[in-house]
Design a protein around this motif. Structure first.
Motif, PDB file in Angstrom:
ATOM      1  N   ALA A 156       0.986  -1.129   0.099  1.00  0.00           N
ATOM      2  CA  ALA A 156       0.036  -0.014  -0.044  1.00  0.00           C
ATOM      3  C   ALA A 156       0.758   1.460   0.075  1.00  0.00           C
ATOM      4  CB  ALA A 156      -0.913   0.140   1.271  1.00  0.00           C
ATOM      5  N   ASP A 157       0.979   1.829  -1.145  1.00  0.00           N
ATOM      6  CA  ASP A 157       1.597   3.150  -1.067  1.00  0.00           C
ATOM      7  C   ASP A 157       1.228   3.952  -2.539  1.00  0.00           C
ATOM      8  OD1 ASP A 157       4.045   5.038  -2.359  1.00  0.00           O
ATOM      9  OD2 ASP A 157       4.954   4.272  -0.418  1.00  0.00           O
ATOM     10  N   ASP A 158       0.948   5.341  -2.269  1.00  0.00           N
ATOM     11  CA  ASP A 158       0.268   5.962  -3.039  1.00  0.00           C
ATOM     12  C   ASP A 158       1.134   6.338  -4.407  1.00  0.00           C
ATOM     13  OD1 ASP A 158       1.703   7.666  -1.931  1.00  0.00           O
ATOM     14  OD2 ASP A 158       0.197   9.334  -1.907  1.00  0.00           O
ATOM     15  N   HIS A 159       2.381   5.829  -4.508  1.00  0.00           N
ATOM     16  CA  HIS A 159       3.412   6.139  -5.685  1.00  0.00           C
ATOM     17  C   HIS A 159       3.401   4.725  -6.482  1.00  0.00           C
ATOM     18  CE1 HIS A 159       4.263   9.515  -2.830  1.00  0.00           C
ATOM     19  NE2 HIS A 159       4.391  10.188  -4.151  1.00  0.00           N
ATOM     20  N   PRO A 160       2.980   4.741  -7.880  1.00  0.00           N
ATOM     21  CA  PRO A 160       3.159   3.588  -8.555  1.00  0.00           C
ATOM     22  C   PRO A 160       4.569   3.284  -8.863  1.00  0.00           C
ATOM     23  CG  PRO A 160       1.571   5.121  -9.654  1.00  0.00           C
ATOM     24  CD  PRO A 160       2.204   5.733  -8.479  1.00  0.00           C
ATOM     25  N   VAL A 161       5.493   4.019  -9.022  1.00  0.00           N
ATOM     26  CA  VAL A 161       6.798   3.654  -9.341  1.00  0.00           C
ATOM     27  C   VAL A 161       7.411   3.119  -8.023  1.00  0.00           C
ATOM     28  CG1 VAL A 161       9.287   4.818  -9.802  1.00  0.00           C
ATOM     29  CG2 VAL A 161       7.166   5.595 -11.027  1.00  0.00           C
ATOM     30  N   VAL A 162       7.142   3.671  -6.716  1.00  0.00           N
ATOM     31  CA  VAL A 162       7.767   3.032  -5.488  1.00  0.00           C
ATOM     32  C   VAL A 162       7.017   1.640  -5.417  1.00  0.00           C
ATOM     33  CG1 VAL A 162       7.505   3.316  -3.057  1.00  0.00           C
ATOM     34  CG2 VAL A 162       7.682   5.372  -4.530  1.00  0.00           C
ATOM     35  N   ARG A 163       5.881   1.373  -5.577  1.00  0.00           N
ATOM     36  CA  ARG A 163       5.320   0.091  -5.457  1.00  0.00           C
ATOM     37  C   ARG A 163       5.869  -1.076  -6.502  1.00  0.00           C
ATOM     38  NH1 ARG A 163       0.348   2.749  -6.084  1.00  0.00           N
ATOM     39  NH2 ARG A 163      -0.198   1.519  -8.043  1.00  0.00           N
ATOM     40  N   VAL A 169       3.945 -10.648  -4.153  1.00  0.00           N
ATOM     41  CA  VAL A 169       2.976  -9.655  -3.864  1.00  0.00           C
ATOM     42  C   VAL A 169       1.632 -10.048  -4.495  1.00  0.00           C
ATOM     43  CG1 VAL A 169       2.629  -7.255  -4.331  1.00  0.00           C
ATOM     44  CG2 VAL A 169       4.953  -7.999  -3.862  1.00  0.00           C
ATOM     45  N   VAL A 170       0.577 -10.111  -3.721  1.00  0.00           N
ATOM     46  CA  VAL A 170      -0.713 -10.679  -4.426  1.00  0.00           C
ATOM     47  C   VAL A 170      -1.408  -9.484  -4.646  1.00  0.00           C
ATOM     48  CG1 VAL A 170      -0.933 -12.620  -2.829  1.00  0.00           C
ATOM     49  CG2 VAL A 170      -1.776 -10.474  -1.882  1.00  0.00           C
ATOM     50  N   HIS A 171      -1.290  -8.125  -4.292  1.00  0.00           N
ATOM     51  CA  HIS A 171      -1.917  -6.959  -4.807  1.00  0.00           C
ATOM     52  C   HIS A 171      -1.161  -5.700  -4.450  1.00  0.00           C
ATOM     53  CE1 HIS A 171      -5.792  -5.578  -6.626  1.00  0.00           C
ATOM     54  NE2 HIS A 171      -5.779  -4.584  -5.886  1.00  0.00           N
ATOM     55  N   GLU A 172      -1.508  -4.631  -5.003  1.00  0.00           N
ATOM     56  CA  GLU A 172      -0.933  -3.292  -4.978  1.00  0.00           C
ATOM     57  C   GLU A 172      -2.294  -2.507  -4.528  1.00  0.00           C
ATOM     58  OE1 GLU A 172       1.718  -1.880  -7.648  1.00  0.00           O
ATOM     59  OE2 GLU A 172       2.675  -3.680  -7.779  1.00  0.00           O
ATOM     60  N   ALA A 173      -2.125  -1.520  -3.779  1.00  0.00           N
ATOM     61  CA  ALA A 173      -3.132  -0.548  -3.458  1.00  0.00           C
ATOM     62  C   ALA A 173      -2.546   0.949  -3.433  1.00  0.00           C
ATOM     63  CB  ALA A 173      -3.883  -0.598  -2.369  1.00  0.00           C
ATOM     64  N   ALA A 174      -3.130   1.897  -3.969  1.00  0.00           N
ATOM     65  CA  ALA A 174      -2.899   3.431  -3.737  1.00  0.00           C
ATOM     66  C   ALA A 174      -3.246   4.334  -2.670  1.00  0.00           C
ATOM     67  CB  ALA A 174      -3.105   3.936  -4.906  1.00  0.00           C
ATOM     68  N   ALA A 220      -9.731  -2.998   1.100  1.00  0.00           N
ATOM     69  CA  ALA A 220     -10.587  -4.095   0.106  1.00  0.00           C
ATOM     70  C   ALA A 220      -9.822  -5.240  -0.468  1.00  0.00           C
ATOM     71  CB  ALA A 220     -11.133  -3.154  -1.253  1.00  0.00           C
ATOM     72  N   ALA A 221      -8.473  -4.743  -0.578  1.00  0.00           N
ATOM     73  CA  ALA A 221      -7.748  -5.974  -1.131  1.00  0.00           C
ATOM     74  C   ALA A 221      -7.091  -6.862  -0.162  1.00  0.00           C
ATOM     75  CB  ALA A 221      -6.361  -5.179  -1.802  1.00  0.00           C
ATOM     76  N   LEU A 222      -7.013  -6.113   1.096  1.00  0.00           N
ATOM     77  CA  LEU A 222      -6.919  -7.191   2.260  1.00  0.00           C
ATOM     78  C   LEU A 222      -8.095  -8.092   2.376  1.00  0.00           C
ATOM     79  CD1 LEU A 222      -5.305  -7.541   4.905  1.00  0.00           C
ATOM     80  CD2 LEU A 222      -6.861  -5.773   5.952  1.00  0.00           C
ATOM     81  N   ALA A 245      -7.052  -2.855   9.387  1.00  0.00           N
ATOM     82  CA  ALA A 245      -6.730  -4.189   8.865  1.00  0.00           C
ATOM     83  C   ALA A 245      -6.473  -5.046  10.345  1.00  0.00           C
ATOM     84  CB  ALA A 245      -5.153  -3.645   8.329  1.00  0.00           C
ATOM     85  N   ARG A 246      -5.902  -4.218  11.653  1.00  0.00           N
ATOM     86  CA  ARG A 246      -5.878  -5.173  12.656  1.00  0.00           C
ATOM     87  C   ARG A 246      -6.883  -5.793  13.308  1.00  0.00           C
ATOM     88  NH1 ARG A 246      -2.495  -7.697  13.443  1.00  0.00           N
ATOM     89  NH2 ARG A 246      -0.753  -6.188  13.692  1.00  0.00           N
ATOM     90  N   ALA A 247      -8.042  -4.983  13.204  1.00  0.00           N
ATOM     91  CA  ALA A 247      -9.495  -5.247  13.546  1.00  0.00           C
ATOM     92  C   ALA A 247     -10.104  -6.389  12.581  1.00  0.00           C
ATOM     93  CB  ALA A 247     -10.466  -4.120  13.825  1.00  0.00           C
ATOM     94  N   HIS A 248      -9.972  -6.429  11.349  1.00  0.00           N
ATOM     95  CA  HIS A 248     -10.139  -7.391  10.531  1.00  0.00           C
ATOM     96  C   HIS A 248      -9.678  -8.694  10.517  1.00  0.00           C
ATOM     97  CE1 HIS A 248     -11.836  -9.286   6.885  1.00  0.00           C
ATOM     98  NE2 HIS A 248     -10.467  -9.389   6.661  1.00  0.00           N
ATOM     99  N   ASP A 249      -8.282  -8.650  10.547  1.00  0.00           N
ATOM    100  CA  ASP A 249      -7.597  -9.785  10.921  1.00  0.00           C
ATOM    101  C   ASP A 249      -6.549  -9.821  11.927  1.00  0.00           C
ATOM    102  OD1 ASP A 249      -5.821 -12.052  10.529  1.00  0.00           O
ATOM    103  OD2 ASP A 249      -5.257 -11.627   8.400  1.00  0.00           O
ATOM    104  N   PRO A 250      -6.663 -10.093  13.050  1.00  0.00           N
ATOM    105  CA  PRO A 250      -5.699 -10.116  14.364  1.00  0.00           C
ATOM    106  C   PRO A 250      -4.448 -10.788  14.010  1.00  0.00           C
ATOM    107  CG  PRO A 250      -7.866 -10.483  14.945  1.00  0.00           C
ATOM    108  CD  PRO A 250      -7.840 -10.540  13.434  1.00  0.00           C
ATOM    109  N   ALA A 251      -4.337 -11.529  13.368  1.00  0.00           N
ATOM    110  CA  ALA A 251      -3.170 -12.318  12.890  1.00  0.00           C
ATOM    111  C   ALA A 251      -2.120 -11.800  11.870  1.00  0.00           C
ATOM    112  CB  ALA A 251      -3.307 -13.640  12.741  1.00  0.00           C
ATOM    113  N   LEU A 252      -2.695 -10.530  11.211  1.00  0.00           N
ATOM    114  CA  LEU A 252      -1.937  -9.991   9.999  1.00  0.00           C
ATOM    115  C   LEU A 252      -0.828  -9.369  10.656  1.00  0.00           C
ATOM    116  CD1 LEU A 252      -1.981  -9.149   6.991  1.00  0.00           C
ATOM    117  CD2 LEU A 252      -3.189  -7.059   7.894  1.00  0.00           C
TER     118      LEU A 252
END
Length: 209
Positions: free
Chosen positions: A7-14, A29-34, A41-43, A68-75
């Motif tokens: 998760a990073d808002d710079h495509p080149v960085v990702r 890497v299963v998915h990227e998000a900006a 949603a990707a999580l 993310a922590r609330a959705h998946d405590p083991a993440l």
């Protein structure tokens, strides 16, 4: 394979992160998000094991960590950010991050951090580790206070020597739920073993010897 969400808002960085991580051969890497909403949603859709996120992005990195922590405590959650202040590191750890790395770090440290988090360890970048050495960012009492009511119930039973299966039976929970609680409890309290967990409980008078 270790499943990672970026998760990073710079495509080149990702793109750079992806290439670096996937050179390790045991990371995908299963998915990227900006932004934070796209990352959450990707999580939900891709169930990664490790989230690597910046803090400065639309929707807020800290808020993403909390959701993310609330959705998946083991993440396992690694913050990869230009911000290196102790205050920012503390805020990220309080929100639920399990690792923190500066973007000024050597590239290989990103791979090391993902491996460490996947293995169940906390990871702080070299300079950050020195900055925080000798002090707990939260303190034991504050860490205990951060446990939810259910987590405190599970914590007490584990500290008394109950197995996860016995905790599940006692509390009417599934074994998987107890296992997830156990992971989060150890993470919040900064302990790695059941013995350390029990010693902490004894020190604070939560269980008798």
């Amino acid at each position: 394979m270790i499943r990672v969400l970026l998760a990073d808002d710079h495509p080149v960085v990702r793109t750079g992160y992806r290439r670096l991580l996937e050179q390790a051969h045991d990371i995908v890497v299963v998915h990227e998000a900006a932004d934070a909403d796209g990352a959450f949603a990707a999580l939900v859709a891709h169930a990664p094991e490790v989230l690597v996120t910046d803090l400065a992005m639309p929707g807020g990195g800290l808020e993403l960590i909390r959701r993310a922590r609330a959705h998946d405590p083991a993440l396992r959650i690694l913050v990869f950010s230009m911000h290196e202040s102790e205050a920012m590191v503390q805020r990220a750890l309080e929100a639920g991050a399990t690792g923190y790395l500066s973007k000024a770090s050597e590239p290989g440290q990103l791979v090391d951090a993902v491996h460490a988090l996947h293995a169940g360890r906390r990871y702080l970048g070299e300079g950050l580790e020195r900055a925080l050495r000798g002090r707990d960012p939260l303190g034991e009492s504050a860490r205990l206070a951060s446990l939810s009511e259910r987590e405190r119930e599970v914590f007490r039973l584990l500290a008394q020597g109950c197995s996860p299966a016995e905790c599940a039976s006692e509390l009417g929970l599934s074994a998987k739920t107890v296992s997830n609680h156990q992971t989060v409890i150890k993470e919040k309290l900064g302990v790695a073993t059941s013995a350390a967990l029990a010693h902490l409980a004894i020190r604070h008078g939560l269980v008798s010897v």
